[in-house]
Design a protein around this motif. Structure first.
Motif, PDB file in Angstrom:
ATOM      1  N   LEU A 103     -82.541 -52.365  65.276  1.00 42.87           N
ATOM      2  CA  LEU A 103     -82.960 -51.035  65.698  1.00 42.87           C
ATOM      3  C   LEU A 103     -83.025 -50.912  67.218  1.00 42.87           C
ATOM      4  O   LEU A 103     -82.782 -49.822  67.770  1.00 42.87           O
ATOM      5  CB  LEU A 103     -84.327 -50.688  65.082  1.00 42.87           C
ATOM      6  N   ASP A 104     -83.365 -51.997  67.907  1.00 42.98           N
ATOM      7  CA  ASP A 104     -83.472 -51.950  69.356  1.00 42.98           C
ATOM      8  C   ASP A 104     -82.227 -52.513  70.051  1.00 42.98           C
ATOM      9  O   ASP A 104     -82.235 -52.761  71.258  1.00 42.98           O
ATOM     10  CB  ASP A 104     -84.707 -52.712  69.827  1.00 42.98           C
ATOM     11  N   SER A 105     -81.153 -52.723  69.278  1.00 41.95           N
ATOM     12  CA  SER A 105     -79.924 -53.256  69.871  1.00 41.95           C
ATOM     13  C   SER A 105     -79.242 -52.195  70.723  1.00 41.95           C
ATOM     14  O   SER A 105     -79.308 -50.995  70.442  1.00 41.95           O
ATOM     15  CB  SER A 105     -78.954 -53.711  68.777  1.00 41.95           C
ATOM     16  N   SER A 106     -78.575 -52.649  71.763  1.00 40.77           N
ATOM     17  CA  SER A 106     -77.788 -51.741  72.581  1.00 40.77           C
ATOM     18  C   SER A 106     -76.573 -51.261  71.793  1.00 40.77           C
ATOM     19  O   SER A 106     -75.920 -52.047  71.083  1.00 40.77           O
ATOM     20  CB  SER A 106     -77.325 -52.446  73.858  1.00 40.77           C
ATOM     21  N   LEU A 107     -76.296 -49.977  71.888  1.00 41.93           N
ATOM     22  CA  LEU A 107     -75.132 -49.418  71.209  1.00 41.93           C
ATOM     23  C   LEU A 107     -73.959 -49.262  72.176  1.00 41.93           C
ATOM     24  O   LEU A 107     -72.932 -48.675  71.815  1.00 41.93           O
ATOM     25  CB  LEU A 107     -75.495 -48.061  70.599  1.00 41.93           C
ATOM     26  N   ASP A 108     -74.110 -49.786  73.353  1.00 44.05           N
ATOM     27  CA  ASP A 108     -73.077 -49.672  74.378  1.00 44.05           C
ATOM     28  C   ASP A 108     -72.140 -50.871  74.278  1.00 44.05           C
ATOM     29  O   ASP A 108     -72.250 -51.850  75.019  1.00 44.05           O
ATOM     30  CB  ASP A 108     -73.721 -49.603  75.765  1.00 44.05           C
ATOM     31  N   HIS A 109     -71.205 -50.797  73.324  1.00 34.86           N
ATOM     32  CA  HIS A 109     -70.251 -51.882  73.118  1.00 34.86           C
ATOM     33  C   HIS A 109     -68.839 -51.364  73.365  1.00 34.86           C
ATOM     34  O   HIS A 109     -68.497 -50.245  72.964  1.00 34.86           O
ATOM     35  CB  HIS A 109     -70.349 -52.421  71.688  1.00 34.86           C
ATOM     36  N   GLU A 110     -68.044 -52.180  74.003  1.00 33.43           N
ATOM     37  CA  GLU A 110     -66.662 -51.792  74.257  1.00 33.43           C
ATOM     38  C   GLU A 110     -65.827 -52.032  73.000  1.00 33.43           C
ATOM     39  O   GLU A 110     -65.930 -53.066  72.348  1.00 33.43           O
ATOM     40  CB  GLU A 110     -66.094 -52.610  75.418  1.00 33.43           C
ATOM     41  N   ARG A 111     -65.007 -51.070  72.680  1.00 38.87           N
ATOM     42  CA  ARG A 111     -64.150 -51.192  71.504  1.00 38.87           C
ATOM     43  C   ARG A 111     -63.167 -52.340  71.681  1.00 38.87           C
ATOM     44  O   ARG A 111     -62.527 -52.470  72.737  1.00 38.87           O
ATOM     45  CB  ARG A 111     -63.398 -49.875  71.290  1.00 38.87           C
ATOM     46  N   GLU A 112     -63.027 -53.150  70.650  1.00 37.80           N
ATOM     47  CA  GLU A 112     -62.128 -54.306  70.717  1.00 37.80           C
ATOM     48  C   GLU A 112     -60.707 -53.889  70.346  1.00 37.80           C
ATOM     49  O   GLU A 112     -60.479 -52.841  69.745  1.00 37.80           O
ATOM     50  CB  GLU A 112     -62.619 -55.402  69.767  1.00 37.80           C
ATOM     51  N   SER A 113     -59.763 -54.733  70.693  1.00 44.88           N
ATOM     52  CA  SER A 113     -58.365 -54.462  70.342  1.00 44.88           C
ATOM     53  C   SER A 113     -58.120 -54.820  68.881  1.00 44.88           C
ATOM     54  O   SER A 113     -58.888 -55.574  68.268  1.00 44.88           O
ATOM     55  CB  SER A 113     -57.429 -55.289  71.226  1.00 44.88           C
ATOM     56  N   TYR A 114     -57.032 -54.285  68.342  1.00 37.71           N
ATOM     57  CA  TYR A 114     -56.668 -54.655  66.968  1.00 37.71           C
ATOM     58  C   TYR A 114     -56.373 -56.151  66.890  1.00 37.71           C
ATOM     59  O   TYR A 114     -56.738 -56.810  65.900  1.00 37.71           O
ATOM     60  CB  TYR A 114     -55.461 -53.859  66.482  1.00 37.71           C
ATOM     61  N   GLN A 115     -55.719 -56.696  67.889  1.00 41.54           N
ATOM     62  CA  GLN A 115     -55.380 -58.116  67.866  1.00 41.54           C
ATOM     63  C   GLN A 115     -56.632 -58.985  67.821  1.00 41.54           C
ATOM     64  O   GLN A 115     -56.660 -60.027  67.159  1.00 41.54           O
ATOM     65  CB  GLN A 115     -54.525 -58.472  69.084  1.00 41.54           C
ATOM     66  N   SER A 116     -57.679 -58.560  68.528  1.00 45.71           N
ATOM     67  CA  SER A 116     -58.940 -59.296  68.483  1.00 45.71           C
ATOM     68  C   SER A 116     -59.552 -59.233  67.091  1.00 45.71           C
ATOM     69  O   SER A 116     -60.028 -60.247  66.558  1.00 45.71           O
ATOM     70  CB  SER A 116     -59.921 -58.717  69.518  1.00 45.71           C
ATOM     71  N   ASN A 117     -59.537 -58.044  66.493  1.00 45.25           N
ATOM     72  CA  ASN A 117     -60.035 -57.897  65.120  1.00 45.25           C
ATOM     73  C   ASN A 117     -59.202 -58.711  64.150  1.00 45.25           C
ATOM     74  O   ASN A 117     -59.732 -59.318  63.209  1.00 45.25           O
ATOM     75  CB  ASN A 117     -60.010 -56.428  64.700  1.00 45.25           C
TER      76      ASN A 117
END
Length: 298
Positions: free
Chosen positions: A104-118
């Protein structure tokens, strides 16, 4: 497994997998319900990922299951996380690959990863799944992912990654990876006597009417092996020998080793062939596939 938590693997069976694989439209072109199924696929896949991460974070707390039982649960968890991310990334591209749940207190500011990373994370999960999953399940657990299912999904993922949709530069290594994954599955199947191909060559010898009436006649001896590729032999359909991963319906458990009326093949997006069913839902073949389908000149 009386008290071992089993709510997670249920995601691999029943209406849930059917729902997230169904198309947004019926076979006749009408919408499926008021909410398109691609919406369900999105939020239900994230719900599944959260359940999986919760399970993996707490799996060491299980104290009433055998090592084999717990390993089976772990294998299913890794398989399903890759499966859900495959459903998401093939529609939305690279996302945040969560291996731990956000708080609940986690930061939601995450950079979207690439498809290759996924892709790398999905393949890592599938390798883990292959290590933990059994070759086959007992009859009461048929429908859960197996080693072969994990290898098949890896083959599908690598082929998708090699396709022009993802592999815009036509990197040959991507095709080599796809060929290797497919070869690994084929060799595994041959070594373990699994997923044997059905000989349907006799279907080429029958005369076929062009008004469609022949589809409603009793199965001829020559045509039965061909239909068995898709829906299994006989009136009460058993799972075809070519099937690697299928969703069984509840009647499987009523009739024992019989699937009635037909299994729906999860990894091929829910084939649902029911004679007399006026509104079957499935994903239809594209025109270029139809053009390539083998035919007999008469």
């Amino acid at each position: 497994m009386a008290d071992v938590p089993t709510n997670l693997p249920i995601y691999a069976q029943g209406d849930y997998v059917s729902l997230i694989n169904m198309p947004p439209y019926n076979a006749n072109g009408t919408p499926v319900g008021s909410t398109p199924n691609f919406t369900f696929r999105y939020f239900d896949s994230w719900k599944g990922i959260r359940a999986i991460n919760t399970f993996l974070a707490n799996v060491d707390n299980i104290n009433n299951g055998t090592e084999e039982e717990i390993n089976g649960l772990i294998g299913q968890a890794y398989f399903l996380r890759a499966f859900f991310y495959h459903l998401l990334t093939k529609r939305h591209g690279g996302l945040i690959y969560l291996k731990e749940n956000l708080q609940l207190d986690s930061s939601l500011d995450h950079e979207r990863e690439s498809y290759q990373s996924n892709l790398a994370d999905m393949l890592e999960d599938l390798d883990q799944a292959t290590n933990f999953l059994p070759v086959a399940w007992e009859s009461e657990d048929v429908g859960r992912p197996t080693k072969g299912a994990a290898m098949a999904l890896k083959s599908r993922l690598t082929l998708f990654a090699a396709s022009p949709l993802v592999n815009e530069s036509n990197d040959q290594q991507a095709w080599i990876d796809a060929a290797t994954a497919a070869s690994d599955l084929i060799n595994y199947a041959n070594d373990n006597g699994l997923y044997t191909l059905i000989d349907a060559s006799a279907a080429n010898t029958i005369d076929v009417d062009h008004n469609g009436d022949d589809l409603f006649l009793m199965e001829t001896e020559e045509l039965e092996p061909y239909r068995s590729i898709f829906i299994g032999p006989g009136i009460q359909k058993t799972i075809p020998s070519e099937v690697i991963f299928s969703e069984v319906n509840q009647k499987f458990f009523v009739f024992g080793a019989i699937v009635s009326p037909t299994p729906r093949h999860t990894l091929t997006a829910g084939w649902d062939h029911l004679r007399g069913n006026g509104s079957p839902m499935s994903i239809g073949a594209l025109a270029n596939f139809v053009d390539k389908f083998e035919t007999k000149m008469v």
